[in-house]
Scaffold this motif. Structure first.
Motif, mmCIF file in Angstrom:
data_model
loop_
_atom_site.group_PDB
_atom_site.id
_atom_site.type_symbol
_atom_site.label_atom_id
_atom_site.label_comp_id
_atom_site.label_asym_id
_atom_site.label_seq_id
_atom_site.Cartn_x
_atom_site.Cartn_y
_atom_site.Cartn_z
ATOM 1 N N PRO A 20 0.737 -0.930 -0.547
ATOM 2 C CA PRO A 20 -0.009 -0.130 -0.030
ATOM 3 C C PRO A 20 0.399 1.492 0.130
ATOM 4 C CG PRO A 20 0.307 -1.016 2.138
ATOM 5 C CD PRO A 20 0.813 -2.041 1.152
ATOM 6 N N LEU A 21 2.193 1.543 -0.224
ATOM 7 C CA LEU A 21 3.120 2.580 0.171
ATOM 8 C C LEU A 21 2.983 3.623 -0.646
ATOM 9 C CD1 LEU A 21 5.908 0.728 1.859
ATOM 10 C CD2 LEU A 21 3.864 1.658 3.302
ATOM 11 N N PRO A 22 2.973 3.240 -2.224
ATOM 12 C CA PRO A 22 2.993 3.769 -3.144
ATOM 13 C C PRO A 22 1.981 4.466 -3.380
ATOM 14 C CG PRO A 22 3.786 1.811 -3.954
ATOM 15 C CD PRO A 22 3.295 1.618 -3.433
ATOM 16 N N VAL A 23 0.653 4.421 -3.596
ATOM 17 C CA VAL A 23 -0.513 4.723 -2.980
ATOM 18 C C VAL A 23 -0.357 5.646 -1.925
ATOM 19 C CG1 VAL A 23 -2.269 3.186 -1.994
ATOM 20 C CG2 VAL A 23 -3.300 4.590 -3.871
ATOM 21 N N GLY A 43 -7.602 0.471 -9.236
ATOM 22 C CA GLY A 43 -6.343 -0.480 -9.428
ATOM 23 C C GLY A 43 -6.286 -1.498 -7.879
ATOM 24 N N ASP A 44 -5.460 -2.432 -8.255
ATOM 25 C CA ASP A 44 -5.461 -3.879 -7.830
ATOM 26 C C ASP A 44 -4.241 -4.012 -6.859
ATOM 27 O OD1 ASP A 44 -2.682 -3.520 -8.954
ATOM 28 O OD2 ASP A 44 -2.095 -5.445 -9.894
ATOM 29 N N HIS A 45 -4.818 -4.500 -5.849
ATOM 30 C CA HIS A 45 -3.581 -5.483 -5.346
ATOM 31 C C HIS A 45 -3.366 -4.285 -3.777
ATOM 32 C CE1 HIS A 45 -3.526 -8.794 -7.120
ATOM 33 N NE2 HIS A 45 -2.365 -8.679 -8.088
ATOM 34 N N GLY A 46 -2.340 -3.810 -3.724
ATOM 35 C CA GLY A 46 -2.076 -2.786 -2.951
ATOM 36 C C GLY A 46 -2.401 -1.311 -2.823
ATOM 37 N N TRP A 47 -2.943 -0.987 -3.864
ATOM 38 C CA TRP A 47 -2.859 0.784 -4.541
ATOM 39 C C TRP A 47 -4.678 0.389 -3.641
ATOM 40 C CZ3 TRP A 47 -1.030 4.677 -7.012
ATOM 41 C CH2 TRP A 47 0.745 4.466 -7.039
ATOM 42 N N GLN A 53 -8.107 1.455 3.101
ATOM 43 C CA GLN A 53 -8.369 1.457 4.449
ATOM 44 C C GLN A 53 -7.895 3.269 4.846
ATOM 45 O OE1 GLN A 53 -4.461 -0.830 4.705
ATOM 46 N NE2 GLN A 53 -5.334 -2.386 4.948
ATOM 47 N N LEU A 54 -7.336 4.144 4.339
ATOM 48 C CA LEU A 54 -6.754 5.244 4.374
ATOM 49 C C LEU A 54 -8.498 6.133 4.138
ATOM 50 C CD1 LEU A 54 -4.207 6.519 2.528
ATOM 51 C CD2 LEU A 54 -4.208 6.383 4.908
ATOM 52 N N GLY A 55 -9.660 5.622 3.614
ATOM 53 C CA GLY A 55 -11.257 6.201 3.637
ATOM 54 C C GLY A 55 -11.368 6.170 2.487
ATOM 55 N N PHE A 56 -10.420 5.856 1.315
ATOM 56 C CA PHE A 56 -10.960 6.671 0.320
ATOM 57 C C PHE A 56 -12.246 5.636 -0.561
ATOM 58 C CE2 PHE A 56 -7.524 8.559 0.678
ATOM 59 C CZ PHE A 56 -7.191 10.223 -0.453
ATOM 60 N N GLU A 57 -13.164 5.727 -1.695
ATOM 61 C CA GLU A 57 -13.571 5.016 -2.400
ATOM 62 C C GLU A 57 -12.818 3.757 -3.394
ATOM 63 O OE1 GLU A 57 -17.513 3.058 -3.208
ATOM 64 O OE2 GLU A 57 -17.069 4.566 -1.606
ATOM 65 N N ALA A 58 -12.746 2.868 -3.449
ATOM 66 C CA ALA A 58 -11.846 2.432 -4.086
ATOM 67 C C ALA A 58 -12.521 0.995 -4.506
ATOM 68 C CB ALA A 58 -11.300 2.146 -3.269
#
Length: 108
Positions: A20-23, A43-47, A53-58
């Protein structure tokens, strides 16, 4: 290795990450600069998991051997998971991309 001129199998290695670090870095930089933050992360996976986890619609594309997105959906962190083979060429996703953009009223 394929011989020159041999037909493609439709497979592509592509680049993706389970981290998740890049996003998180991208979203933090946008926030720090006063930039516009996305209303939807695709996106996929970590993104997707990182943004969720930060509260963005994903929403994300998930290969069935990568359960994180399915777990995120079950936990309510990821809004939608579309099970797909994430190792095919990106142009094979055009119909899905068009559908998502049209449903989000983002197509031109």
């Amino acid at each position: 290795m394929r011989e020159p001129g041999a037909p493609s199998s439709g497979r592509a290695t592509g680049a993706h990450t389970h981290s998740p670090l890049p996003v998180r870095a991208v979203l933090a930089a946008a926030a720090d600069e006063g930039g516009v933050l996305p209303e939807l992360v695709i996106g996929d996976h970590g993104w997707v998991c990182g943004a969720g986890q930060l509260g963005f619609e994903a929403i994300g594309l998930a290969d069935t051997d990568d359960p994180a997105l399915f777990v995120g959906e079950a936990e309510g962190v990821v809004s939608v998971v579309v099970p797909l083979d994430d190792a095919v060429r990106s142009d094979y996703y055009r119909p899905l991309t068009r559908y998502v953009l049209n449903r989000a009223c983002l197509s031109q």
